[in-house]
Write a protein that holds these residues in place. Structure first.
Motif, PDB file in Angstrom:
ATOM      1  N   LEU A 126      27.437  33.870  25.429  1.00 35.52           N
ATOM      2  CA  LEU A 126      27.228  33.878  24.033  1.00 35.52           C
ATOM      3  C   LEU A 126      28.566  33.580  23.352  1.00 35.52           C
ATOM      4  O   LEU A 126      29.065  33.126  22.436  1.00 35.52           O
ATOM      5  CB  LEU A 126      26.512  34.970  23.412  1.00 35.52           C
ATOM      6  CG  LEU A 126      24.851  34.770  23.798  1.00 35.52           C
ATOM      7  CD1 LEU A 126      24.282  36.078  23.237  1.00 35.52           C
ATOM      8  CD2 LEU A 126      24.539  33.402  23.065  1.00 35.52           C
ATOM      9  N   ALA A 127      29.479  34.518  23.587  1.00 32.67           N
ATOM     10  CA  ALA A 127      31.049  34.469  23.004  1.00 32.67           C
ATOM     11  C   ALA A 127      31.695  33.209  23.268  1.00 32.67           C
ATOM     12  O   ALA A 127      32.210  32.556  22.218  1.00 32.67           O
ATOM     13  CB  ALA A 127      31.872  35.512  23.697  1.00 32.67           C
ATOM     14  N   VAL A 128      31.571  32.779  24.591  1.00 34.16           N
ATOM     15  CA  VAL A 128      32.254  31.488  24.787  1.00 34.16           C
ATOM     16  C   VAL A 128      31.460  30.337  24.140  1.00 34.16           C
ATOM     17  O   VAL A 128      32.124  29.353  23.681  1.00 34.16           O
ATOM     18  CB  VAL A 128      32.294  31.200  26.416  1.00 34.16           C
ATOM     19  CG1 VAL A 128      32.830  29.922  26.761  1.00 34.16           C
ATOM     20  CG2 VAL A 128      33.383  32.277  26.944  1.00 34.16           C
ATOM     21  N   ALA A 129      30.182  30.174  24.130  1.00 34.55           N
ATOM     22  CA  ALA A 129      29.516  29.335  23.362  1.00 34.55           C
ATOM     23  C   ALA A 129      29.748  29.215  21.847  1.00 34.55           C
ATOM     24  O   ALA A 129      30.002  28.330  21.448  1.00 34.55           O
ATOM     25  CB  ALA A 129      28.004  29.456  23.639  1.00 34.55           C
ATOM     26  N   GLY A 130      29.842  30.490  21.579  1.00 32.77           N
ATOM     27  CA  GLY A 130      30.247  30.563  20.008  1.00 32.77           C
ATOM     28  C   GLY A 130      31.791  29.921  19.738  1.00 32.77           C
ATOM     29  O   GLY A 130      31.795  29.229  18.638  1.00 32.77           O
ATOM     30  N   LEU A 131      32.633  30.281  20.674  1.00 32.78           N
ATOM     31  CA  LEU A 131      33.900  29.617  20.305  1.00 32.78           C
ATOM     32  C   LEU A 131      33.875  28.100  20.466  1.00 32.78           C
ATOM     33  O   LEU A 131      34.548  27.307  19.559  1.00 32.78           O
ATOM     34  CB  LEU A 131      34.954  30.316  21.531  1.00 32.78           C
ATOM     35  CG  LEU A 131      36.307  29.592  21.596  1.00 32.78           C
ATOM     36  CD1 LEU A 131      36.987  29.794  19.868  1.00 32.78           C
ATOM     37  CD2 LEU A 131      37.375  30.436  22.502  1.00 32.78           C
ATOM     38  N   ALA A 132      32.984  27.610  21.617  1.00 35.52           N
ATOM     39  CA  ALA A 132      33.153  26.168  21.730  1.00 35.52           C
ATOM     40  C   ALA A 132      32.351  25.288  20.598  1.00 35.52           C
ATOM     41  O   ALA A 132      32.549  24.240  20.253  1.00 35.52           O
ATOM     42  CB  ALA A 132      32.317  26.246  23.098  1.00 35.52           C
ATOM     43  N   GLU A 133      31.167  26.377  20.124  1.00 37.54           N
ATOM     44  CA  GLU A 133      30.508  25.921  18.833  1.00 37.54           C
ATOM     45  C   GLU A 133      31.573  25.374  17.888  1.00 37.54           C
ATOM     46  O   GLU A 133      31.316  24.330  17.101  1.00 37.54           O
ATOM     47  CB  GLU A 133      29.398  26.654  18.468  1.00 37.54           C
ATOM     48  CG  GLU A 133      28.365  26.158  17.517  1.00 37.54           C
ATOM     49  CD  GLU A 133      27.411  27.306  17.125  1.00 37.54           C
ATOM     50  OE1 GLU A 133      26.077  26.529  16.899  1.00 37.54           O
ATOM     51  OE2 GLU A 133      27.697  28.309  17.489  1.00 37.54           O
ATOM     52  N   LEU A 134      32.236  26.375  17.198  1.00 37.50           N
ATOM     53  CA  LEU A 134      33.125  26.246  16.428  1.00 37.50           C
ATOM     54  C   LEU A 134      34.196  24.836  16.703  1.00 37.50           C
ATOM     55  O   LEU A 134      34.316  24.146  15.601  1.00 37.50           O
ATOM     56  CB  LEU A 134      34.372  27.599  16.307  1.00 37.50           C
ATOM     57  CG  LEU A 134      35.072  27.503  15.225  1.00 37.50           C
ATOM     58  CD1 LEU A 134      34.750  27.068  14.008  1.00 37.50           C
ATOM     59  CD2 LEU A 134      36.061  28.865  15.319  1.00 37.50           C
ATOM     60  N   LEU A 135      34.667  24.816  17.897  1.00 31.25           N
ATOM     61  CA  LEU A 135      35.864  23.882  18.116  1.00 31.25           C
ATOM     62  C   LEU A 135      35.015  22.535  17.866  1.00 31.25           C
ATOM     63  O   LEU A 135      35.440  21.631  17.434  1.00 31.25           O
ATOM     64  CB  LEU A 135      36.302  24.044  19.626  1.00 31.25           C
ATOM     65  CG  LEU A 135      37.055  25.097  19.532  1.00 31.25           C
ATOM     66  CD1 LEU A 135      37.537  25.543  21.269  1.00 31.25           C
ATOM     67  CD2 LEU A 135      38.323  25.338  18.721  1.00 31.25           C
ATOM     68  N   VAL A 136      33.716  22.446  18.487  1.00 31.63           N
ATOM     69  CA  VAL A 136      32.999  21.177  18.289  1.00 31.63           C
ATOM     70  C   VAL A 136      32.567  20.751  17.006  1.00 31.63           C
ATOM     71  O   VAL A 136      32.788  19.904  16.535  1.00 31.63           O
ATOM     72  CB  VAL A 136      31.616  21.178  19.141  1.00 31.63           C
ATOM     73  CG1 VAL A 136      30.608  20.121  18.653  1.00 31.63           C
ATOM     74  CG2 VAL A 136      31.918  21.147  20.793  1.00 31.63           C
ATOM     75  N   GLN A 137      32.299  21.807  16.076  1.00 27.11           N
ATOM     76  CA  GLN A 137      31.991  21.295  14.771  1.00 27.11           C
ATOM     77  C   GLN A 137      33.294  21.106  14.011  1.00 27.11           C
ATOM     78  O   GLN A 137      33.194  19.972  13.236  1.00 27.11           O
ATOM     79  CB  GLN A 137      31.416  22.780  14.115  1.00 27.11           C
ATOM     80  CG  GLN A 137      31.175  22.716  12.650  1.00 27.11           C
ATOM     81  CD  GLN A 137      29.832  21.800  12.466  1.00 27.11           C
ATOM     82  OE1 GLN A 137      29.339  21.651  13.298  1.00 27.11           O
ATOM     83  NE2 GLN A 137      29.421  21.895  11.044  1.00 27.11           N
ATOM     84  N   ALA A 138      34.573  21.660  14.320  1.00 30.42           N
ATOM     85  CA  ALA A 138      35.759  21.182  13.715  1.00 30.42           C
ATOM     86  C   ALA A 138      36.009  19.707  14.144  1.00 30.42           C
ATOM     87  O   ALA A 138      36.522  18.984  13.332  1.00 30.42           O
ATOM     88  CB  ALA A 138      36.884  22.311  13.825  1.00 30.42           C
ATOM     89  N   ARG A 139      35.801  19.617  15.503  1.00 31.45           N
ATOM     90  CA  ARG A 139      36.135  18.320  16.006  1.00 31.45           C
ATOM     91  C   ARG A 139      35.408  17.121  15.166  1.00 31.45           C
ATOM     92  O   ARG A 139      35.837  16.114  14.893  1.00 31.45           O
ATOM     93  CB  ARG A 139      35.837  18.147  17.414  1.00 31.45           C
ATOM     94  CG  ARG A 139      36.321  16.661  17.909  1.00 31.45           C
ATOM     95  CD  ARG A 139      35.767  16.568  19.618  1.00 31.45           C
ATOM     96  NE  ARG A 139      34.412  16.933  19.633  1.00 31.45           N
ATOM     97  CZ  ARG A 139      33.455  15.849  19.484  1.00 31.45           C
ATOM     98  NH1 ARG A 139      33.899  14.743  18.939  1.00 31.45           N
ATOM     99  NH2 ARG A 139      32.256  16.183  19.533  1.00 31.45           N
ATOM    100  N   GLN A 140      33.864  17.398  15.132  1.00 34.22           N
ATOM    101  CA  GLN A 140      33.204  16.424  14.420  1.00 34.22           C
ATOM    102  C   GLN A 140      33.429  16.182  12.985  1.00 34.22           C
ATOM    103  O   GLN A 140      33.286  14.978  12.223  1.00 34.22           O
ATOM    104  CB  GLN A 140      31.711  16.995  14.211  1.00 34.22           C
ATOM    105  CG  GLN A 140      31.224  16.782  16.031  1.00 34.22           C
ATOM    106  CD  GLN A 140      29.634  17.440  15.955  1.00 34.22           C
ATOM    107  OE1 GLN A 140      29.263  17.960  15.013  1.00 34.22           O
ATOM    108  NE2 GLN A 140      28.956  17.134  17.000  1.00 34.22           N
ATOM    109  N   LEU A 141      34.055  17.175  12.358  1.00 33.93           N
ATOM    110  CA  LEU A 141      34.520  17.019  10.692  1.00 33.93           C
ATOM    111  C   LEU A 141      35.624  16.438  10.705  1.00 33.93           C
ATOM    112  O   LEU A 141      36.146  16.204   9.697  1.00 33.93           O
ATOM    113  CB  LEU A 141      34.355  18.197  10.034  1.00 33.93           C
ATOM    114  CG  LEU A 141      32.929  19.268  10.108  1.00 33.93           C
ATOM    115  CD1 LEU A 141      33.075  20.549   9.500  1.00 33.93           C
ATOM    116  CD2 LEU A 141      31.939  18.034   9.699  1.00 33.93           C
ATOM    117  N   GLY A 142      36.601  16.249  11.747  1.00 35.50           N
ATOM    118  CA  GLY A 142      37.829  15.392  11.632  1.00 35.50           C
ATOM    119  C   GLY A 142      38.902  15.976  12.333  1.00 35.50           C
ATOM    120  O   GLY A 142      39.905  15.252  12.553  1.00 35.50           O
ATOM    121  N   GLY A 143      38.600  17.078  13.214  1.00 35.51           N
ATOM    122  CA  GLY A 143      39.977  17.522  13.972  1.00 35.51           C
ATOM    123  C   GLY A 143      39.940  19.176  14.184  1.00 35.51           C
ATOM    124  O   GLY A 143      39.346  19.762  13.287  1.00 35.51           O
TER     125      GLY A 143
END
Length: 270
Positions: free
Chosen positions: A204-221
């Motif tokens: 869950l901790a790794v998935a949470g970090l990955a989720e944040l990075l994916v969301q930032a990438r989708q919003l522009g970087g």
């Protein structure tokens, strides 16, 4: 009677579910043919907008902006945003380009719709047509979003299942055993449960970090990570989930430490 009343209400008052903040209506309407240029362009969407990264622009046929670059939102209707149009707009073909970040599901969607300003005599104008008119994109499942969501679901299942096993199955199975055996059974059961719980917390901790990075990438970087966390409703909910996960980890640690000596405290922690 109650069941009949509930079924009747359900049939007569159906709810509406929308995926993402998609365009519902606009003023001017899609493909409008206007005798005069609009003073303002207003658009309504299917979900509440996150104002930090939602925007709307008006472009001419060459891609040049003809809006006043000042998007406004309504406190009364949080699904709406509008932008003013420059006074210098002439007859021609135009496109409204919108980008929405849903405050409900955090999905970022891009879309557009065209409108035309006719000549003074009502005839269709000449000039270039926008190439992006009528396009909608974003929110589609991608390998990284699917893997991240899968990891979060697996981690949550392992965490809840492991704790439920320790609290319900082990406790029930050991209830009829004599004192020393009861303690040993519960200790062994908790140990096996923690083999599922700790990997689940890590996932869950790794998935949470990955989720944040994916969301930032989708919003522009990835350089938008700070903005995503600090300025969006999605980021606020993300922080709440990480705080909750940290609290669970602390409680599990306490449950393990107290398991041998303080049975009541260990159970309370779990």
């Amino acid at each position: 009677m109650a069941v009949l009343a509930l079924a009747t209400a359900w049939a007569l008052l159906p709810g509406r579910a929308q995926a993402h903040a998609l365009l519902v209506r606009s003023d001017p309407v899609v493909d409008a043919k206007l005798a005069e240029p609009p003073v303002v362009v207003t658009a309504w969407f299917s979900e509440t907008l996150d104002r930090s990264l939602s925007t709307i622009r008006v472009l001419d046929g060459t891609g040049k902006r003809v809006d006043i670059d000042a998007v406004t939102f309504s406190d009364d209707d949080r699904t709406m945003m509008r932008v003013g149009v420059q006074d210098s707009v002439q007859p021609g073909f135009y496109v409204v380009v919108w980008e929405t970040l849903s405050a409900v599901d955090g999905h970022f969607i891009k879309g557009s719709f065209p409108f035309t300003v006719l000549n003074a005599d009502g005839s269709e104008p000449s000039g270039p047509r926008p190439e992006v008119a009528g396009v909608t994109s974003g929110g589609e499942p991608t390998p990284d979003t699917v893997i991240t969501k899968l990891a979060a679901l697996v981690g949550a299942a392992g965490l809840v299942g492991g704790l439920g096993f320790a609290l319900l199955v082990v406790a029930g199975a050991s209830a009829a055993a004599p004192g020393e055996w009861r303690r040993r059974i519960r200790e062994a059961g908790r140990r096996h449960a923690f083999w599922a719980v700790w990997p689940a917390i890590a996932v869950l901790a790794v998935a949470g970090l990955a989720e944040l990075l994916v969301q930032a990438r989708q919003l522009g970087g990835l350089d938008l990570v700070d903005k995503v966390v600090a300025d969006t409703d999605w980021g606020e909910r993300w922080i709440q989930r990480q705080v909750a996960l940290a609290g669970v980890a602390v409680a599990v640690t306490a449950g393990m430490a107290w398991g041998r000596t303080r049975e009541a405290l260990a159970r309370a922690a779990l």
